[in-house]
Design an enzyme around this catalytic site. Structure first.
Site, PDB file in Angstrom:
ATOM      1  N   VAL A 109       0.932  -1.294   0.084  1.00 17.07           N
ATOM      2  CA  VAL A 109       0.074  -0.029  -0.134  1.00 17.07           C
ATOM      3  C   VAL A 109       0.840   1.109  -0.040  1.00 17.07           C
ATOM      4  CG1 VAL A 109      -2.008   1.200   1.454  1.00 17.07           C
ATOM      5  CG2 VAL A 109      -1.810  -1.334   1.195  1.00 17.07           C
TER       6      VAL A 109
ATOM      7  N   GLY B 181       3.480   3.169  -4.792  1.00 21.61           N
ATOM      8  CA  GLY B 181       3.298   3.573  -5.971  1.00 21.61           C
ATOM      9  C   GLY B 181       3.337   2.367  -6.960  1.00 21.61           C
TER      10      GLY B 181
ATOM     11  N   ASP C  16      -3.252   4.980 -13.834  1.00 24.00           N
ATOM     12  CA  ASP C  16      -3.225   3.429 -13.088  1.00 24.00           C
ATOM     13  C   ASP C  16      -4.418   2.533 -13.197  1.00 24.00           C
ATOM     14  OD1 ASP C  16      -1.136   4.764 -11.538  1.00 24.00           O
ATOM     15  OD2 ASP C  16      -1.901   3.928  -9.593  1.00 24.00           O
TER      16      ASP C  16
HETATM   17  O1  PMV Z   1       0.640   6.572  -7.405  1.00 21.99           O
HETATM   18  P1  PMV Z   1       2.063   6.633  -7.678  1.00 21.99           P
HETATM   19  O2  PMV Z   1       2.724   6.660  -6.530  1.00 21.99           O
HETATM   20  O3  PMV Z   1       2.372   5.748  -8.745  1.00 21.99           O
HETATM   21  O4  PMV Z   1       2.447   8.092  -8.247  1.00 21.99           O
HETATM   22  C1  PMV Z   1       1.607   8.650  -9.327  1.00 21.99           C
HETATM   23  C2  PMV Z   1       2.430   9.336 -10.208  1.00 21.99           C
HETATM   24  C3  PMV Z   1       2.114  11.008 -10.169  1.00 21.99           C
HETATM   25  O5  PMV Z   1       2.921  11.385 -11.385  1.00 21.99           O
HETATM   26  C4  PMV Z   1       3.144  11.541  -8.917  1.00 21.99           C
HETATM   27  C5  PMV Z   1       1.134  11.500  -9.908  1.00 21.99           C
HETATM   28  C6  PMV Z   1      -0.051  11.118 -10.881  1.00 21.99           C
HETATM   29  O6  PMV Z   1      -1.277  11.377 -10.649  1.00 21.99           O
HETATM   30  O7  PMV Z   1       0.162  10.796 -12.147  1.00 21.99           O
END
Ligand code: PMV
Length: 321
Positions: free
Chosen positions: A100, A103, A150
């Site tokens: 958690v 990233g 994501d």
């Molecule tokens: O959620 P992470 O830790 O993979 O980081 C996201 C990457 C960032 O560029 C820092 C934030 C984003 O919303 O893209």
């Protein structure tokens, strides 16, 4: 007993984190070795909707959870979309090997697995496009202003080239991979909430916009070059690009001693390049290397203090356009 289970992988950002928030391109890929799994089973013991997440010590009924709890929000969203007024008594069990706040996409993976399992349990599995869209809505509860990278990488389990554009809509392109390559992920073991690091970068950008715009431009140009190298299978070009991206991220202020230590350890052990991955300030780093060197680099990362090291491959693929 009627029971349905679904899974979703983790993800890593290969290039362009933080700069992506300011409209520059980023590249992310799935991490198939990591997985969130959600199973939904009919509950004949009478409790209404029971949510079990042993990894985070959660055992509660749906109506005991806060409206804004991401799991409760996801379940309610499914009910709203499917126009289900009342869920049949069931237990929703969540387990995940994705750390958690590090990233690797743990929140989005749980959402995607849930958005697959619960509708299927109810007899109405959702198309993947809908899973991706609803997972983005839940990401907003996790992060406030997520880029959308994501939920996309995790739903479709394939690498993407991503450009955030609030006005015209995000551009999310499947990325062809001309030749497979090996990545070792090293975990500092330090939890680092994305919103915090993103907020710090914003403050620094507001203080010195010229300097930060130049850093974002540099990260954006690196991601663009990396895209061509990945598409053309010119993997040898990616190592120096990772090193350069790590340099830009350090200047943005999102590295930390633990990340720098692991990045140096990976390079000393023979990695072609290494960088932090994700929000930084903790979380994970990634190193590019020859497949036969990966085990040695993973070992070097553990010796340098990594809480764990995972070897993964970005698989050659030619998505249809
Ligand atoms: O959620 P992470 O830790 O993979 O980081 C996201 C990457 C960032 O560029 C820092 C934030 C984003 O919303 O893209």
């Amino acid at each position: 007993m009627h029971s349905i289970s679904a899974a979703a992988p983790g993800k890593m950002i290969l290039f362009g984190e933080h700069a992506v928030v300011y409209g520059r391109p980023a590249i992310a890929a799935p991490v198939l070795q990591l997985e969130a799994r959600v199973s939904v089973s009919a509950n004949h013991a009478g409790r209404a909707t029971r949510i079990l997440a042993p990894d985070i010590g959660l055992d509660a009924e749906l109506n005991e959870l806060d409206e804004q709890h991401p799991l409760a929000a996801a379940i309610r969203l499914v009910c709203a979309v499917l126009e289900v007024m009342r869920l049949p008594p069931c237990t929703v069990k969540i387990s995940s090997s994705i750390p958690v706040a590090s990233g690797l996409g743990s929140g989005a993976a749980v959402s995607v697995a849930l958005l697959r399992a619960l509708p299927a349990f109810l007899g109405h599995p959702l198309p993947e496009s809908e899973v991706c869209k609803l997972a983005y809505e839940i990401e907003k509860i996790h992060h406030g202003t997520p880029s959308g990278i994501d939920n996309t990488v995790i739903t479709y389990a394939r690498p993407v080239y991503f450009i955030k554009n609030e006005k015209r809509g995000n551009s999310i392109e499947p990325l062809a991979v001309g030749r497979s390559f090996t990545i070792v992920i090293g975990d500092t073991g330090i939890a680092s909430p994305t919103a915090l690091a993103v907020g710090e970068v914003r403050k620094a950008w507001q203080t010195d916009p010229t300097h930060f715009e130049a850093l974002f431009d540099s990260a954006g140009a690196i991601a663009q070059s990396a895209r061509h190298a990945i598409e053309n299978g010119a993997i040898e070009l990616l190592g120096p690009l990772m090193d350069a991206n790590h340099g830009a991220l350090r200047k943005m202020g999102v590295a930390c001693n633990e990340l720098d230590l692991l990045v140096s350890a990976a390079r000393r052990a023979g990695a072609w390049g290494a960088k932090l991955s994700g929000a930084g300030r903790g979380g994970n780093m990634i190193a590019l290397c020859a497949a036969e060197e990966a085990e040695g680099i993973a070992q070097a990362l553990r010796s340098a203090g990594a809480a764990r090291a995972i070897i993964t491959t970005v698989q050659e693929n030619r998505p249809e356009r």
